[in-house]
Design a protein around this motif. Structure first.
Motif, PDB file in Angstrom:
ATOM      1  N   PRO A 246      79.017  82.181  -6.301  1.00 18.44           N
ATOM      2  CA  PRO A 246      79.785  82.962  -5.331  1.00 18.44           C
ATOM      3  C   PRO A 246      80.919  83.764  -5.953  1.00 18.44           C
ATOM      4  CG  PRO A 246      79.473  80.696  -4.569  1.00 18.44           C
ATOM      5  CD  PRO A 246      79.051  80.734  -5.997  1.00 18.44           C
ATOM      6  N   VAL A 247      81.317  83.442  -7.194  1.00 20.62           N
ATOM      7  CA  VAL A 247      82.440  84.141  -7.817  1.00 20.62           C
ATOM      8  C   VAL A 247      81.970  85.368  -8.586  1.00 20.62           C
ATOM      9  CG1 VAL A 247      84.364  83.918  -9.429  1.00 20.62           C
ATOM     10  CG2 VAL A 247      83.750  81.993  -7.950  1.00 20.62           C
ATOM     11  N   CYS A 248      81.037  85.139  -9.534  1.00 16.14           N
ATOM     12  CA  CYS A 248      80.582  86.251 -10.370  1.00 16.14           C
ATOM     13  C   CYS A 248      79.265  86.859  -9.901  1.00 16.14           C
ATOM     14  CB  CYS A 248      80.445  85.787 -11.816  1.00 16.14           C
ATOM     15  SG  CYS A 248      79.182  84.510 -12.064  1.00 16.14           S
ATOM     16  N   LEU A 249      78.609  86.241  -8.901  1.00 20.35           N
ATOM     17  CA  LEU A 249      77.350  86.717  -8.319  1.00 20.35           C
ATOM     18  C   LEU A 249      76.200  86.722  -9.330  1.00 20.35           C
ATOM     19  CD1 LEU A 249      78.658  89.675  -6.125  1.00 20.35           C
ATOM     20  CD2 LEU A 249      78.345  87.277  -5.499  1.00 20.35           C
ATOM     21  N   GLU A 250      76.365  85.960 -10.437  1.00 28.38           N
ATOM     22  CA  GLU A 250      75.266  85.801 -11.385  1.00 28.38           C
ATOM     23  C   GLU A 250      74.394  84.617 -10.961  1.00 28.38           C
ATOM     24  OE1 GLU A 250      74.481  87.701 -13.859  1.00 28.38           O
ATOM     25  OE2 GLU A 250      76.221  89.052 -13.718  1.00 28.38           O
ATOM     26  N   ARG A 251      73.128  84.627 -11.438  1.00 28.27           N
ATOM     27  CA  ARG A 251      72.196  83.587 -11.054  1.00 28.27           C
ATOM     28  C   ARG A 251      72.589  82.263 -11.697  1.00 28.27           C
ATOM     29  NH1 ARG A 251      67.680  84.811  -8.514  1.00 28.27           N
ATOM     30  NH2 ARG A 251      66.713  82.898  -9.268  1.00 28.27           N
ATOM     31  N   LEU A 252      72.407  81.168 -10.936  1.00 27.79           N
ATOM     32  CA  LEU A 252      72.663  79.825 -11.427  1.00 27.79           C
ATOM     33  C   LEU A 252      71.360  79.263 -11.971  1.00 27.79           C
ATOM     34  CD1 LEU A 252      74.966  78.470  -8.561  1.00 27.79           C
ATOM     35  CD2 LEU A 252      75.663  79.189 -10.835  1.00 27.79           C
ATOM     36  N   ASP A 253      71.079  79.607 -13.199  1.00 27.07           N
ATOM     37  CA  ASP A 253      69.840  79.177 -13.831  1.00 27.07           C
ATOM     38  C   ASP A 253      70.038  77.787 -14.424  1.00 27.07           C
ATOM     39  OD1 ASP A 253      67.384  78.990 -14.898  1.00 27.07           O
ATOM     40  OD2 ASP A 253      67.575  80.687 -16.276  1.00 27.07           O
ATOM     41  N   GLN A 254      69.050  76.916 -14.259  1.00 27.77           N
ATOM     42  CA  GLN A 254      69.149  75.568 -14.800  1.00 27.77           C
ATOM     43  C   GLN A 254      69.184  75.558 -16.326  1.00 27.77           C
ATOM     44  OE1 GLN A 254      66.110  73.021 -13.272  1.00 27.77           O
ATOM     45  NE2 GLN A 254      66.851  73.092 -11.168  1.00 27.77           N
ATOM     46  N   ASP A 255      68.617  76.564 -16.949  1.00 26.70           N
ATOM     47  CA  ASP A 255      68.647  76.629 -18.406  1.00 26.70           C
ATOM     48  C   ASP A 255      70.031  77.005 -18.925  1.00 26.70           C
ATOM     49  OD1 ASP A 255      65.970  76.018 -18.379  1.00 26.70           O
ATOM     50  OD2 ASP A 255      65.340  78.120 -18.397  1.00 26.70           O
ATOM     51  N   THR A 256      70.838  77.563 -18.070  1.00 28.65           N
ATOM     52  CA  THR A 256      72.194  77.942 -18.468  1.00 28.65           C
ATOM     53  C   THR A 256      73.116  76.740 -18.304  1.00 28.65           C
ATOM     54  OG1 THR A 256      71.776  80.185 -17.709  1.00 28.65           O
ATOM     55  CG2 THR A 256      74.077  79.572 -18.084  1.00 28.65           C
ATOM     56  N   SER A 257      73.913  76.444 -19.309  1.00 24.18           N
ATOM     57  CA  SER A 257      74.807  75.279 -19.266  1.00 24.18           C
ATOM     58  C   SER A 257      76.070  75.625 -18.488  1.00 24.18           C
ATOM     59  CB  SER A 257      75.185  74.843 -20.688  1.00 24.18           C
ATOM     60  OG  SER A 257      75.862  75.889 -21.351  1.00 24.18           O
ATOM     61  N   GLY A 258      76.760  74.562 -18.039  1.00 21.21           N
ATOM     62  CA  GLY A 258      78.051  74.726 -17.390  1.00 21.21           C
ATOM     63  C   GLY A 258      77.961  75.114 -15.928  1.00 21.21           C
ATOM     64  N   ILE A 259      77.228  74.345 -15.113  1.00 23.65           N
ATOM     65  CA  ILE A 259      77.156  74.571 -13.663  1.00 23.65           C
ATOM     66  C   ILE A 259      77.842  73.396 -12.985  1.00 23.65           C
ATOM     67  CG2 ILE A 259      75.658  74.841 -11.660  1.00 23.65           C
ATOM     68  CD1 ILE A 259      73.569  76.042 -13.495  1.00 23.65           C
ATOM     69  N   LEU A 260      78.819  73.682 -12.143  1.00 25.38           N
ATOM     70  CA  LEU A 260      79.590  72.638 -11.463  1.00 25.38           C
ATOM     71  C   LEU A 260      79.346  72.719  -9.967  1.00 25.38           C
ATOM     72  CD1 LEU A 260      83.086  71.341 -12.226  1.00 25.38           C
ATOM     73  CD2 LEU A 260      82.644  72.090  -9.902  1.00 25.38           C
ATOM     74  N   THR A 261      79.032  71.573  -9.354  1.00 26.53           N
ATOM     75  CA  THR A 261      78.841  71.457  -7.913  1.00 26.53           C
ATOM     76  C   THR A 261      80.019  70.688  -7.336  1.00 26.53           C
ATOM     77  OG1 THR A 261      76.443  71.423  -8.193  1.00 26.53           O
ATOM     78  CG2 THR A 261      77.309  70.681  -6.084  1.00 26.53           C
ATOM     79  N   THR A 262      80.742  71.295  -6.416  1.00 24.38           N
ATOM     80  CA  THR A 262      81.953  70.698  -5.874  1.00 24.38           C
ATOM     81  C   THR A 262      81.612  69.595  -4.882  1.00 24.38           C
ATOM     82  OG1 THR A 262      82.061  72.378  -4.138  1.00 24.38           O
ATOM     83  CG2 THR A 262      83.198  72.856  -6.203  1.00 24.38           C
TER      84      THR A 262
ATOM     85  N   HIS B 282      78.890  73.036  -3.078  1.00 25.05           N
ATOM     86  CA  HIS B 282      78.815  74.433  -3.497  1.00 25.05           C
ATOM     87  C   HIS B 282      78.829  74.479  -5.020  1.00 25.05           C
ATOM     88  CE1 HIS B 282      80.578  75.383   0.659  1.00 25.05           C
ATOM     89  NE2 HIS B 282      79.323  75.804   0.641  1.00 25.05           N
ATOM     90  N   SER B 283      77.962  75.312  -5.601  1.00 22.61           N
ATOM     91  CA  SER B 283      77.795  75.360  -7.047  1.00 22.61           C
ATOM     92  C   SER B 283      78.420  76.620  -7.616  1.00 22.61           C
ATOM     93  CB  SER B 283      76.304  75.311  -7.423  1.00 22.61           C
ATOM     94  OG  SER B 283      75.724  74.107  -6.948  1.00 22.61           O
ATOM     95  N   PHE B 284      79.028  76.478  -8.821  1.00 26.19           N
ATOM     96  CA  PHE B 284      79.691  77.577  -9.512  1.00 26.19           C
ATOM     97  C   PHE B 284      79.459  77.417 -11.007  1.00 26.19           C
ATOM     98  CE2 PHE B 284      82.061  76.367  -5.777  1.00 26.19           C
ATOM     99  CZ  PHE B 284      82.308  77.554  -5.121  1.00 26.19           C
ATOM    100  N   HIS B 285      79.687  78.498 -11.723  1.00 28.97           N
ATOM    101  CA  HIS B 285      79.791  78.397 -13.170  1.00 28.97           C
ATOM    102  C   HIS B 285      81.121  77.752 -13.535  1.00 28.97           C
ATOM    103  CE1 HIS B 285      76.826  81.895 -13.131  1.00 28.97           C
ATOM    104  NE2 HIS B 285      76.203  80.929 -13.800  1.00 28.97           N
ATOM    105  N   CYS B 286      81.112  76.918 -14.569  1.00 27.95           N
ATOM    106  CA  CYS B 286      82.366  76.261 -14.972  1.00 27.95           C
ATOM    107  C   CYS B 286      83.409  77.279 -15.396  1.00 27.95           C
ATOM    108  CB  CYS B 286      82.102  75.276 -16.110  1.00 27.95           C
ATOM    109  SG  CYS B 286      81.179  73.812 -15.614  1.00 27.95           S
ATOM    110  N   SER B 287      82.984  78.353 -16.037  1.00 24.72           N
ATOM    111  CA  SER B 287      83.936  79.387 -16.446  1.00 24.72           C
ATOM    112  C   SER B 287      84.551  80.094 -15.247  1.00 24.72           C
ATOM    113  CB  SER B 287      83.234  80.401 -17.345  1.00 24.72           C
ATOM    114  OG  SER B 287      82.122  80.990 -16.675  1.00 24.72           O
ATOM    115  N   CYS B 288      83.821  80.145 -14.135  1.00 28.09           N
ATOM    116  CA  CYS B 288      84.361  80.786 -12.928  1.00 28.09           C
ATOM    117  C   CYS B 288      85.286  79.841 -12.169  1.00 28.09           C
ATOM    118  CB  CYS B 288      83.219  81.247 -12.029  1.00 28.09           C
ATOM    119  SG  CYS B 288      82.130  82.490 -12.769  1.00 28.09           S
ATOM    120  N   ILE B 289      84.865  78.572 -12.006  1.00 31.89           N
ATOM    121  CA  ILE B 289      85.686  77.617 -11.241  1.00 31.89           C
ATOM    122  C   ILE B 289      86.935  77.225 -12.010  1.00 31.89           C
ATOM    123  CG2 ILE B 289      84.636  75.487 -12.074  1.00 31.89           C
ATOM    124  CD1 ILE B 289      85.550  76.318  -8.423  1.00 31.89           C
TER     125      ILE B 289
END
Length: 475
Positions: free
Chosen positions: A168-184, A188-195
């Motif tokens: 919701p912050v950067c509007l980029e896809r939350l791909d499982q292959d990409t590291s650093g995904i945080l679910t509050t 709600h899920s975000f990139h760690c760099s965004c949250i």
């Protein structure tokens, strides 16, 4: 992404005996996540206990749980705390353990087992902050199972938010292959760099705060039952059926109105009854409850002496205006009383502080005086020792002076004796020289043989007697 589907809470049927033993030795913990007003997801976690014989349990997976994170740590604070391992974290999920209202837990899935072990060794037992006492507790997780979800009808379901395709912050896809995904905590899920740029403890999407509201307690006895809050100053005290601290507060401050926390009703200690809308009576000036407008006004009831609608509306408007004025006056009076009350409290605190400061100053002065007195006593002792030493030195000086004078006298006497002896020796030397010269002259005189013989026959005796006599005289 984390699956929220319903799962079975027993070991799989096809598991081996070793896996079944590891499964049975783990601890079960119930957890929940989601906004309770919209949807709440519940599940079970199988964690390896702390008392495992080996530091790294056998059968562990690249999945850990950080248990007991304090609520005041925001998502950004936690991401900053474990920032050195963010690139190795595939996904993080915030959940809340049952029975831990002031803490939350974080499920973390890593890309490999080595990163998981390194994270465990580095952070387990480490302080979250040097200014706090909370310690990071990391446990290896065997499995996470979701038992179901509960949807509430107050608001529309937001179950699809747990698997958002984009951040919701950067509007980029939350791909499982990409590291650093945080679910509050609200799913709600975000990139760690965004949250990590979000400094608030609430969710950027739904504004649900991870910190639970604190329960009110009595300011005196710390009880949570039968609580009343003063509507004037906000003091929270227990009712008369507990410790009665709310009534004690009324007697001390004369704040007679108190709100019951559970029912939200206002109690008047002076009138000893419940009141809701209060006005000041013009007859005696007391605060009384405002009665509701007559329900028979529209029907023109004569039994209650109701007037026509226009007159009733005018009277009602005038009453409302009077009520507003009286309320403003009452508010100003209460504010003035509150000001005086808090000024008295401030004065008491100031006096108490001044007393403590004076006591501390007196204590410091007395301690300093004791130190100075001890230094003076030590200096007096040293002075006395030096005086005794000086007196002894003076006595020794006088003794040595007398000894020096005696030595000088002896040296003078010895010098005089030596001079006298030298003088005597010089006289004897001169006489000896004269005698020797006289002997040489006698030998040089010309005489005859007889004379020589007579002289030679007689001279030895005479010369010997004469030399002996002279030598005896000189000696």
């Amino acid at each position: 992404m984390w699956s929220s589907s319903t799962a079975i809470t027993v070991a799989p049927a096809g598991s081996s005996e070793e896996e079944h033993t590891e499964w049975s030795s783990s601890s079960f913990f119930k957890f929940s996540s989601g906004n309770p007003r919209i949807e709440e997801t519940r599940g079970l976690m199988h964690l390896f206990p702390d008392d495992t014989p080996s530091p790294l349990p056998v059968g562990r997976k690249p999945l850990v749980c950080v248990v007991g994170v304090p609520n005041h740590m925001t998502y950004a604070d936690f991401c900053q705390f474990c920032g050195s391992f963010i690139q190795h974290m595939l996904e993080m999920r915030i959940v809340r353990m049952d029975g831990m209202e002031d803490q939350y837990s974080v499920l973390i899935r890593f890309d490999d087992q080595d990163s998981t072990d390194s994270f465990y060794k580095h952070y387990n037992g480490r302080l979250f902050s040097s200014l706090e006492v909370e310690v990071c507790r990391v446990l290896f997780t065997l499995d996470v199972q979701y038992t179901g979800s509960i949807e509430h009808a107050q608001q529309p379901s937001n179950a699809s938010s747990t698997e958002q395709p984009t951040c919701p912050v950067c509007l980029e896809r939350l791909d499982q292959d990409t590291s650093g995904i945080l679910t509050t905590i609200c799913n709600h899920s975000f990139h760690c760099s965004c949250i990590s740029k979000w400094a608030d403890s609430s969710c950027p999407v739904c504004r649900y705060c991870q910190q639970q509201a604190e329960k009110s307690i009595c300011f005196v006895c710390q009880t949570t039952e039968n609580l009343w809050i003063c509507v004037i100053c906000g003091f929270v005290g227990c009712g008369r059926y507990k410790g009665g601290h709310a009534i004690i507060h009324w007697k001390e401050t004369q704040h007679c109105y108190s709100l019951e926390v559970e029912t939200k009703r206002v109690w008047d200690y002076v009138g000893d009854n419940y009141v809701h809308r209060l006005i000041q009576s013009k007859t005696d000036g007391k605060l009384v409850e405002l009665n509701s407008h007559c329900s028979h006004t529209d029907s023109g009831c004569g039994s209650c002496s109701c007037e026509d609608n226009g007159m009733s509306e005018a009277i009602l408007n005038s009453k409302v205006e009077a009520i507003v004025n009286e309320y403003n006056e009452l508010l100003a009076t209460q504010l003035e009383n509150q000001k005086l009350y808090f000024e008295s409290l401030l004065q008491e605190v100031k006096e108490e502080t001044e007393r403590k400061i004076s006591k501390a100053v007196q204590k410091a002065v007395s301690l300093k005086q004791q130190k100075i007195q001890s230094k003076i006593d030590r200096c007096v002792k040293e002075k006395k020792f030096l005086d005794d030493l000086n007196e002894n030195l003076v006595k020794n000086e006088e003794i040595w002076k007398t000894k020096v004078l005696e030595i000088e006298e002896r040296e003078k006497k010895a010098l005089r004796l030596m001079e006298d002896r030298v003088a005597d020796l010089e006289v004897q030397l001169s006489d000896l020289m004269v005698c020797l010269e006289g002997g040489k002259t006698v030998e040089q005189l010309p005489v005859s043989n007889e004379t020589k013989e007579g002289i030679l026959s007689d001279n030895p005796k005479e010369s010997s007697s004469t030399g002996s006599s002279e030598l005896g005289r000189k000696a």
